[in-house]
Design a protein around this motif. Structure first.
Motif, short mmCIF file in Angstrom:
data_model
loop_
_atom_site.label_atom_id
_atom_site.label_comp_id
_atom_site.label_asym_id
_atom_site.label_seq_id
_atom_site.Cartn_x
_atom_site.Cartn_y
_atom_site.Cartn_z
N ASN A 32 14.44 4.22 6.95
CA ASN A 32 13.08 4.72 7.15
C ASN A 32 12.15 3.57 7.47
OD1 ASN A 32 11.95 3.58 4.71
ND2 ASN A 32 13.02 5.15 3.58
N GLY A 33 10.98 3.90 7.94
CA GLY A 33 10.02 2.89 8.36
C GLY A 33 9.46 2.07 7.23
N SER A 34 9.62 2.51 5.98
CA SER A 34 9.02 1.77 4.88
C SER A 34 10.00 0.80 4.20
CB SER A 34 8.46 2.73 3.84
OG SER A 34 9.51 3.41 3.18
N ALA A 35 11.25 0.78 4.63
CA ALA A 35 12.23 -0.13 4.03
C ALA A 35 11.84 -1.57 4.30
CB ALA A 35 13.62 0.16 4.58
N SER A 68 4.73 -8.95 4.86
CA SER A 68 4.23 -8.00 5.85
C SER A 68 3.60 -6.81 5.13
CB SER A 68 5.37 -7.55 6.77
OG SER A 68 6.37 -6.89 6.01
N LYS A 69 3.49 -5.68 5.81
CA LYS A 69 2.89 -4.49 5.20
C LYS A 69 3.75 -4.00 4.03
CE LYS A 69 5.13 -1.38 8.43
NZ LYS A 69 5.03 -0.36 9.41
N THR A 70 3.19 -3.14 3.22
CA THR A 70 3.90 -2.61 2.06
C THR A 70 5.24 -2.03 2.50
OG1 THR A 70 1.83 -2.11 0.91
CG2 THR A 70 3.79 -0.92 0.19
N CYS A 71 6.29 -2.38 1.73
CA CYS A 71 7.63 -1.90 2.04
C CYS A 71 8.33 -1.50 0.75
CB CYS A 71 8.42 -2.96 2.80
SG CYS A 71 8.76 -4.47 1.88
N THR A 72 9.49 -0.88 0.91
CA THR A 72 10.22 -0.32 -0.23
C THR A 72 11.63 -0.90 -0.32
OG1 THR A 72 9.00 1.74 0.05
CG2 THR A 72 10.98 1.84 -1.30
N LEU A 73 12.03 -1.25 -1.54
CA LEU A 73 13.41 -1.62 -1.85
C LEU A 73 13.98 -0.50 -2.69
CD1 LEU A 73 12.91 -5.33 -2.98
CD2 LEU A 73 14.01 -4.56 -0.86
N GLU A 74 15.08 0.09 -2.22
CA GLU A 74 15.72 1.13 -3.02
C GLU A 74 17.22 0.89 -3.00
OE1 GLU A 74 15.42 5.13 -1.39
OE2 GLU A 74 14.84 4.30 0.52
N ASN A 75 17.90 1.38 -4.00
CA ASN A 75 19.33 1.16 -4.18
C ASN A 75 19.60 -0.31 -4.51
OD1 ASN A 75 20.03 3.90 -3.74
ND2 ASN A 75 19.75 3.58 -1.56
N LYS A 97 21.39 0.48 -12.96
CA LYS A 97 20.78 1.64 -12.31
C LYS A 97 19.77 1.16 -11.29
CE LYS A 97 21.42 4.57 -16.24
NZ LYS A 97 21.54 5.90 -16.47
N ALA A 98 19.95 1.63 -10.07
CA ALA A 98 19.03 1.25 -9.00
C ALA A 98 17.66 1.87 -9.27
CB ALA A 98 19.57 1.73 -7.66
N GLN A 99 16.64 1.15 -8.88
CA GLN A 99 15.28 1.67 -8.96
C GLN A 99 14.60 1.42 -7.63
OE1 GLN A 99 12.72 -0.39 -11.70
NE2 GLN A 99 13.89 -2.27 -11.55
N THR A 100 13.57 2.18 -7.36
CA THR A 100 12.82 2.00 -6.13
C THR A 100 11.59 1.16 -6.44
OG1 THR A 100 13.59 4.12 -5.28
CG2 THR A 100 11.60 3.22 -4.29
N LEU A 101 11.43 0.08 -5.67
CA LEU A 101 10.28 -0.80 -5.85
C LEU A 101 9.46 -0.83 -4.57
CD1 LEU A 101 11.87 -3.98 -7.50
CD2 LEU A 101 10.68 -2.11 -8.64
N LYS A 102 8.16 -0.68 -4.70
CA LYS A 102 7.25 -0.85 -3.56
C LYS A 102 6.68 -2.25 -3.66
CE LYS A 102 5.93 3.78 -2.41
NZ LYS A 102 5.81 4.02 -1.01
N LEU A 103 6.77 -2.98 -2.55
CA LEU A 103 6.25 -4.33 -2.51
C LEU A 103 5.08 -4.40 -1.53
CD1 LEU A 103 9.51 -6.51 -2.32
CD2 LEU A 103 8.22 -5.83 -4.34
N ALA A 104 3.90 -4.66 -2.04
CA ALA A 104 2.74 -4.90 -1.19
C ALA A 104 2.87 -6.32 -0.65
CB ALA A 104 1.45 -4.74 -1.99
N LYS A 105 2.06 -6.65 0.34
CA LYS A 105 2.09 -8.00 0.89
C LYS A 105 1.83 -9.00 -0.23
CE LYS A 105 0.25 -10.82 4.59
NZ LYS A 105 -0.59 -10.87 5.78
N GLY A 106 2.70 -10.00 -0.36
CA GLY A 106 2.59 -11.01 -1.41
C GLY A 106 3.39 -10.69 -2.67
N ASP A 138 18.25 -1.84 6.15
CA ASP A 138 18.15 -2.84 7.21
C ASP A 138 19.53 -3.46 7.39
OD1 ASP A 138 17.27 -4.71 9.07
OD2 ASP A 138 16.25 -5.96 7.60
N ASP A 139 20.03 -3.48 8.62
CA ASP A 139 21.35 -4.05 8.90
C ASP A 139 21.32 -5.55 9.15
OD1 ASP A 139 22.54 -1.55 8.66
OD2 ASP A 139 22.28 -1.09 10.78
#
Length: 172
Positions: A32-35, A68-75, A97-106, A138-139
């Motif tokens: 997805n575009g937010s990864a 960069s812009k806010t993105c997400t780490l999942e799995n 256990k995987a968690q979903t993290l949103k990372l804002a710039k910085g 992301d590959d």
């Protein structure tokens, strides 16, 4: 005549529900575009707690900082150890256990590679020279030198006794 409109309505409703799923349940991360992407973050392999002798456990921390812009780490992160033509993908730590993290710039996150040191020259150990890291969704891979000694094999050098932790929020 009413059967066709009801069937079409049911199919349309099912498609709408499927489209709302978001696709985040796959083990390799969603496209997805937010990864978070390798090009938008910096990866740093930190000072390791190196396993000093065969059979000892070592830990290698990896930090990720978003530029960069806010993105997400999942799995889980994708980690592959390589030597010449041999490569081995590391599994997630047992019980992690995987968690979903949103990372804002910085913002920053981290994960840890845990490994058991193998014997030098042992055919069952992987004398890795390279560490390749990918982020879920992301590959693109980023490579780093592996300087922490051979990794003990679990029956074969292509099944190293090593694993990766889940992403954790880092910093403040």
């Amino acid at each position: 005549m009413r059967a066709i409109p009801l069937t079409v309505t049911a199919v349309a409703a099912a498609l709408l529900l499927t489209a709302c799923n978001g696709g985040g349940g796959s083990g390799s991360g969603s496209k997805n575009g937010s990864a978070c992407r390798i090009g938008g973050v910096s990866l740093e392999v930190g000072a390791a707690s190196v396993a000093p002798a065969a059979g000892d456990t070592g830990e290698v921390p990896v930090s990720i900082t978003n530029h960069s812009k806010t993105c997400t780490l999942e799995n889980f992160p994708g980690v592959v150890l390589r030597k010449d033509g041999t490569s081995a993908k590391l599994a997630a730590q047992k019980g992690a256990k995987a968690q979903t993290l949103k990372l804002a710039k910085g913002d920053a996150a981290a994960f840890t590679i845990t490994y058991v040191r193998g014997k030098d020259g042992d055919a069952g150990s992987l004398a890795a020279t390279e560490l390749k890291i990918t982020l879920p969704g992301d590959d693109t891979a980023q490579s780093f030198p592996w300087r922490y000694g051979p990794i003990a094999g679990q029956g074969a050098s292509t099944k190293p006794n090593a694993s990766v932790s889940a992403f954790q929020q880092a910093g403040d």
